[in-house]
Design a protein around this motif. Structure first.
Motif, PDB file in Angstrom:
ATOM      1  N   THR A  72     -54.618 -32.716  -7.961  1.00 37.26           N
ATOM      2  CA  THR A  72     -53.249 -33.240  -7.916  1.00 37.26           C
ATOM      3  C   THR A  72     -52.864 -33.860  -9.258  1.00 37.26           C
ATOM      4  N   VAL A  73     -53.779 -34.616  -9.840  1.00 34.80           N
ATOM      5  CA  VAL A  73     -53.515 -35.237 -11.146  1.00 34.80           C
ATOM      6  C   VAL A  73     -53.203 -34.150 -12.181  1.00 34.80           C
ATOM      7  N   TYR A  74     -53.973 -33.070 -12.142  1.00 37.15           N
ATOM      8  CA  TYR A  74     -53.735 -31.977 -13.102  1.00 37.15           C
ATOM      9  C   TYR A  74     -52.344 -31.365 -12.890  1.00 37.15           C
ATOM     10  N   LYS A  75     -51.956 -31.205 -11.622  1.00 42.09           N
ATOM     11  CA  LYS A  75     -50.649 -30.599 -11.338  1.00 42.09           C
ATOM     12  C   LYS A  75     -49.491 -31.520 -11.751  1.00 42.09           C
TER      13      LYS A  75
ATOM     14  N   TRP B  81     -54.667 -28.571 -21.253  1.00 45.18           N
ATOM     15  CA  TRP B  81     -55.794 -28.646 -20.332  1.00 45.18           C
ATOM     16  C   TRP B  81     -56.253 -30.089 -20.142  1.00 45.18           C
ATOM     17  N   LEU B  82     -56.709 -30.385 -18.948  1.00 40.83           N
ATOM     18  CA  LEU B  82     -57.304 -31.683 -18.648  1.00 40.83           C
ATOM     19  C   LEU B  82     -58.565 -31.387 -17.845  1.00 40.83           C
ATOM     20  N   ASP B  83     -59.705 -31.753 -18.382  1.00 35.09           N
ATOM     21  CA  ASP B  83     -60.963 -31.478 -17.695  1.00 35.09           C
ATOM     22  C   ASP B  83     -61.158 -32.481 -16.549  1.00 35.09           C
TER      23      ASP B  83
ATOM     24  N   ALA C 296     -48.704 -21.637 -13.648  1.00 34.39           N
ATOM     25  CA  ALA C 296     -47.874 -22.746 -13.146  1.00 34.39           C
ATOM     26  C   ALA C 296     -46.579 -22.174 -12.560  1.00 34.39           C
ATOM     27  N   PRO C 297     -46.116 -22.698 -11.423  1.00 31.14           N
ATOM     28  CA  PRO C 297     -44.851 -22.196 -10.871  1.00 31.14           C
ATOM     29  C   PRO C 297     -43.676 -22.535 -11.775  1.00 31.14           C
ATOM     30  N   VAL C 298     -42.703 -21.627 -11.809  1.00 30.60           N
ATOM     31  CA  VAL C 298     -41.510 -21.835 -12.651  1.00 30.60           C
ATOM     32  C   VAL C 298     -40.361 -22.218 -11.726  1.00 30.60           C
TER      33      VAL C 298
ATOM     34  N   THR D 127     -55.872 -12.029   1.133  1.00 24.80           N
ATOM     35  CA  THR D 127     -55.780 -13.491   1.286  1.00 24.80           C
ATOM     36  C   THR D 127     -54.945 -14.106   0.160  1.00 24.80           C
ATOM     37  N   ARG D 128     -55.106 -13.577  -1.037  1.00 23.95           N
ATOM     38  CA  ARG D 128     -54.319 -14.083  -2.170  1.00 23.95           C
ATOM     39  C   ARG D 128     -52.832 -13.820  -1.928  1.00 23.95           C
ATOM     40  N   ARG D 129     -52.521 -12.634  -1.404  1.00 30.09           N
ATOM     41  CA  ARG D 129     -51.130 -12.291  -1.114  1.00 30.09           C
ATOM     42  C   ARG D 129     -50.551 -13.251  -0.076  1.00 30.09           C
TER      43      ARG D 129
ATOM     44  N   ASP E 182     -51.556 -16.300   0.705  1.00 23.83           N
ATOM     45  CA  ASP E 182     -51.420 -17.647   0.132  1.00 23.83           C
ATOM     46  C   ASP E 182     -50.186 -17.733  -0.777  1.00 23.83           C
ATOM     47  N   PHE E 183     -50.046 -16.723  -1.620  1.00 21.31           N
ATOM     48  CA  PHE E 183     -48.931 -16.730  -2.574  1.00 21.31           C
ATOM     49  C   PHE E 183     -47.604 -16.684  -1.827  1.00 21.31           C
ATOM     50  N   ILE E 184     -47.531 -15.827  -0.801  1.00 24.95           N
ATOM     51  CA  ILE E 184     -46.295 -15.708  -0.006  1.00 24.95           C
ATOM     52  C   ILE E 184     -45.974 -17.049   0.658  1.00 24.95           C
TER      53      ILE E 184
ATOM     54  N   SER F 226     -44.417 -28.559  -6.847  1.00 28.04           N
ATOM     55  CA  SER F 226     -45.845 -28.263  -6.808  1.00 28.04           C
ATOM     56  C   SER F 226     -46.155 -27.481  -5.533  1.00 28.04           C
ATOM     57  N   ILE F 227     -47.212 -26.671  -5.604  1.00 22.13           N
ATOM     58  CA  ILE F 227     -47.618 -25.818  -4.472  1.00 22.13           C
ATOM     59  C   ILE F 227     -49.117 -25.977  -4.273  1.00 22.13           C
ATOM     60  N   THR F 228     -49.555 -25.963  -3.003  1.00 25.30           N
ATOM     61  CA  THR F 228     -50.991 -25.910  -2.715  1.00 25.30           C
ATOM     62  C   THR F 228     -51.249 -25.014  -1.521  1.00 25.30           C
ATOM     63  N   HIS F 229     -52.410 -24.368  -1.491  1.00 19.93           N
ATOM     64  CA  HIS F 229     -52.833 -23.642  -0.285  1.00 19.93           C
ATOM     65  C   HIS F 229     -54.344 -23.692  -0.160  1.00 19.93           C
ATOM     66  N   THR F 230     -54.770 -23.753   1.084  1.00 25.38           N
ATOM     67  CA  THR F 230     -56.179 -23.645   1.414  1.00 25.38           C
ATOM     68  C   THR F 230     -56.223 -22.928   2.759  1.00 25.38           C
TER      69      THR F 230
ATOM     70  N   TYR G 148     -49.945 -31.367 -16.064  1.00 24.09           N
ATOM     71  CA  TYR G 148     -49.750 -30.120 -16.807  1.00 24.09           C
ATOM     72  C   TYR G 148     -48.275 -29.802 -17.114  1.00 24.09           C
ATOM     73  N   PRO G 149     -47.359 -29.890 -16.154  1.00 27.24           N
ATOM     74  CA  PRO G 149     -45.978 -29.524 -16.468  1.00 27.24           C
ATOM     75  C   PRO G 149     -45.349 -30.402 -17.552  1.00 27.24           C
ATOM     76  N   ILE G 150     -45.871 -31.607 -17.737  1.00 24.74           N
ATOM     77  CA  ILE G 150     -45.340 -32.499 -18.775  1.00 24.74           C
ATOM     78  C   ILE G 150     -45.996 -32.196 -20.110  1.00 24.74           C
TER      79      ILE G 150
HETATM   80  C1  LIG Z   1     -54.607 -25.111 -11.183  1.00 22.83           C
HETATM   81  C2  LIG Z   1     -55.534 -25.729 -10.144  1.00 22.83           C
HETATM   82  C3  LIG Z   1     -55.370 -27.257 -10.185  1.00 22.83           C
HETATM   83  C4  LIG Z   1     -55.089 -25.226  -8.751  1.00 22.83           C
HETATM   84  O1  LIG Z   1     -55.787 -25.889  -7.721  1.00 22.83           O
HETATM   85  P1  LIG Z   1     -56.577 -25.087  -6.559  1.00 22.83           P
HETATM   86  O2  LIG Z   1     -57.215 -26.073  -5.639  1.00 22.83           O
HETATM   87  O3  LIG Z   1     -57.430 -24.055  -7.221  1.00 22.83           O
HETATM   88  O4  LIG Z   1     -55.499 -24.311  -5.750  1.00 22.83           O
HETATM   89  P2  LIG Z   1     -54.228 -24.840  -4.915  1.00 22.83           P
HETATM   90  O5  LIG Z   1     -54.020 -23.853  -3.855  1.00 22.83           O
HETATM   91  O6  LIG Z   1     -54.304 -26.260  -4.531  1.00 22.83           O
HETATM   92  O7  LIG Z   1     -53.078 -24.713  -5.998  1.00 22.83           O
HETATM   93  C5  LIG Z   1     -52.724 -23.467  -6.475  1.00 22.83           C
HETATM   94  C6  LIG Z   1     -51.335 -23.574  -7.026  1.00 22.83           C
HETATM   95  O8  LIG Z   1     -51.320 -24.465  -8.126  1.00 22.83           O
HETATM   96  C7  LIG Z   1     -50.210 -24.101  -8.938  1.00 22.83           C
HETATM   97  N1  LIG Z   1     -50.653 -24.124 -10.319  1.00 22.83           N
HETATM   98  C8  LIG Z   1     -51.458 -23.242 -10.949  1.00 22.83           C
HETATM   99  N2  LIG Z   1     -51.618 -23.601 -12.229  1.00 22.83           N
HETATM  100  C9  LIG Z   1     -50.909 -24.735 -12.406  1.00 22.83           C
HETATM  101  C10 LIG Z   1     -50.685 -25.575 -13.502  1.00 22.83           C
HETATM  102  N3  LIG Z   1     -51.234 -25.341 -14.703  1.00 22.83           N
HETATM  103  N4  LIG Z   1     -49.900 -26.649 -13.348  1.00 22.83           N
HETATM  104  C11 LIG Z   1     -49.327 -26.914 -12.140  1.00 22.83           C
HETATM  105  N5  LIG Z   1     -49.502 -26.137 -11.050  1.00 22.83           N
HETATM  106  C12 LIG Z   1     -50.286 -25.066 -11.197  1.00 22.83           C
HETATM  107  C13 LIG Z   1     -49.752 -22.714  -8.502  1.00 22.83           C
HETATM  108  O9  LIG Z   1     -48.541 -22.854  -7.803  1.00 22.83           O
HETATM  109  C14 LIG Z   1     -50.855 -22.264  -7.581  1.00 22.83           C
HETATM  110  O10 LIG Z   1     -50.457 -21.475  -6.497  1.00 22.83           O
HETATM  111  P3  LIG Z   1     -49.903 -19.986  -6.725  1.00 22.83           P
HETATM  112  O11 LIG Z   1     -50.826 -19.354  -7.724  1.00 22.83           O
HETATM  113  O12 LIG Z   1     -49.933 -19.364  -5.377  1.00 22.83           O
HETATM  114  O13 LIG Z   1     -48.525 -20.181  -7.280  1.00 22.83           O
HETATM  115  C15 LIG Z   1     -57.029 -25.367 -10.357  1.00 22.83           C
HETATM  116  O14 LIG Z   1     -57.229 -23.991 -10.136  1.00 22.83           O
HETATM  117  C16 LIG Z   1     -57.536 -25.684 -11.746  1.00 22.83           C
HETATM  118  O15 LIG Z   1     -57.365 -24.927 -12.693  1.00 22.83           O
HETATM  119  N6  LIG Z   1     -58.217 -26.850 -11.895  1.00 22.83           N
HETATM  120  C17 LIG Z   1     -58.857 -27.225 -13.121  1.00 22.83           C
HETATM  121  C18 LIG Z   1     -58.074 -28.306 -13.841  1.00 22.83           C
HETATM  122  C19 LIG Z   1     -58.192 -29.612 -13.119  1.00 22.83           C
HETATM  123  O16 LIG Z   1     -57.985 -29.682 -11.931  1.00 22.83           O
HETATM  124  N7  LIG Z   1     -58.531 -30.670 -13.858  1.00 22.83           N
HETATM  125  C20 LIG Z   1     -58.681 -31.960 -13.275  1.00 22.83           C
HETATM  126  C21 LIG Z   1     -58.068 -32.990 -14.197  1.00 22.83           C
HETATM  127  S1  LIG Z   1     -58.417 -34.635 -13.646  1.00 22.83           S
END
Ligand SMILES: CC(C)(COP(=O)(O)OP(=O)(O)OC[C@H]1O[C@@H](n2cnc3c(N)ncnc32)[C@H](O)[C@@H]1OP(=O)(O)O)[C@@H](O)C(=O)NCCC(=O)NCCS
Length: 218
Positions: free
Chosen positions: A148-151, A160-162, A71-73, A38-40, A42-44, A81-85, A154-156
């Motif tokens: 979404t807020v974390y995504k 960590w953001l709790d 984090a994706p490069v 499943t991880r494979r 999702d990642f693909i 940004s990427i998401t999967h469920t 984080y790149p900026i």
């Molecule tokens: C990183 C995180 C947000 C991913 O969310 P998720 O619901 O578990 O999974 P999603 O499928 O939506 O997203 C996964 C993708 O997020 C991306 N991702 C992982 N870490 C990331 C980061 N630090 N910054 C940006 N994107 C990130 C990746 O692309 C990942 O997919 P991949 O591993 O296949 O490349 C989550 O695992 C996490 O660590 N959350 C805790 C931090 C948080 O959310 N704080 C809230 C602050 S208000």
């Protein structure tokens, strides 16, 4: 997801064939040989969507590896940004001249258990949920919006953001959310001009919660 983001952001959603496509070598190296099925998948799907979003931006569909922090490069000059469920995957990409940061998230629309609620929601957000219209699992909307807020953050900021470091408010009629980041986190950030507020959009449909946000370029 397309409707949640401005037109300067390219959005790609996975189709049925995208979960079993080929990875590029740099992406395969990040996943490793031992990833669970499943991880494979999702990642693909995430990488296929990422490359499609790059193509939609007029760029070549280069590899999008993962950094050590997961984090994706993205290619230089691109934010994304990427998401999967289960059964759903999407990626977004934009030119960094237009968009400073973008985040998106999808979750199954279902009840959140009390333990996770305590972890994710501030007491005042829990109180808000009780006041919002019935029929929607608002805690999972808040959960998705916080991811979404974390995504976006984080790149900026690269720190960590709790879940309790952002106070979210939802507008159920407008389908929007506003996140106020804890001032201590903003002040502690070494990045120049760390965002104190992040606003985004959400939609609940087809059994999924989808959320997305951008910070426009200054
Ligand atoms: C990183 C995180 C947000 C991913 O969310 P998720 O619901 O578990 O999974 P999603 O499928 O939506 O997203 C996964 C993708 O997020 C991306 N991702 C992982 N870490 C990331 C980061 N630090 N910054 C940006 N994107 C990130 C990746 O692309 C990942 O997919 P991949 O591993 O296949 O490349 C989550 O695992 C996490 O660590 N959350 C805790 C931090 C948080 O959310 N704080 C809230 C602050 S208000």
């Amino acid at each position: 997801m397309r409707d949640l983001l401005p037109s300067t952001v390219a959005v790609a959603v996975a189709g049925p064939g995208d979960w079993a496509a080929e990875l590029l070598p740099a992406e395969q190296a990040c996943l490793g040989e031992r990833a669970a099925r499943t991880r494979r998948r999702d990642f693909i799907a995430g990488r296929v969507c990422a490359r499609r979003a790059l193509t939609d931006l007029g760029l070549s569909p280069t590899a999008v590896p993962a950094a050590a922090d997961r984090a994706p490069v993205w290619p230089v000059g691109v934010v994304g940004s990427i998401t999967h469920t289960a059964g759903y995957c999407a990626a977004a990409a934009a030119h960094s001249t237009d968009i400073r940061s973008v985040g998106l998230d999808a979750e199954q629309h279902r009840e959140v258990n009390p333990g996770v609620r305590r972890l994710v929601l501030l007491p005042e957000e829990e109180a808000d949920c009780a006041r919002l219209p019935s029929g929607t699992h608002w805690p999972v909307v808040l959960f998705s919006a916080k991811e979404t807020v974390y995504k976006v953050w984080y790149p900026i900021v690269r720190s960590w953001l709790d879940f309790h470091d952002a106070r979210l408010e939802l507008d159920p009629d407008g389908g929007t959310f506003t996140a106020r980041i804890a001032p201590a986190r903003v002040d502690a950030a070494t990045a120049e001009d760390a965002p104190a507020w992040i606003t985004g959009r959400f939609v609940v449909a087809d059994g999924l919660v989808r959320t997305a946000a951008v910070l426009a370029q200054r």
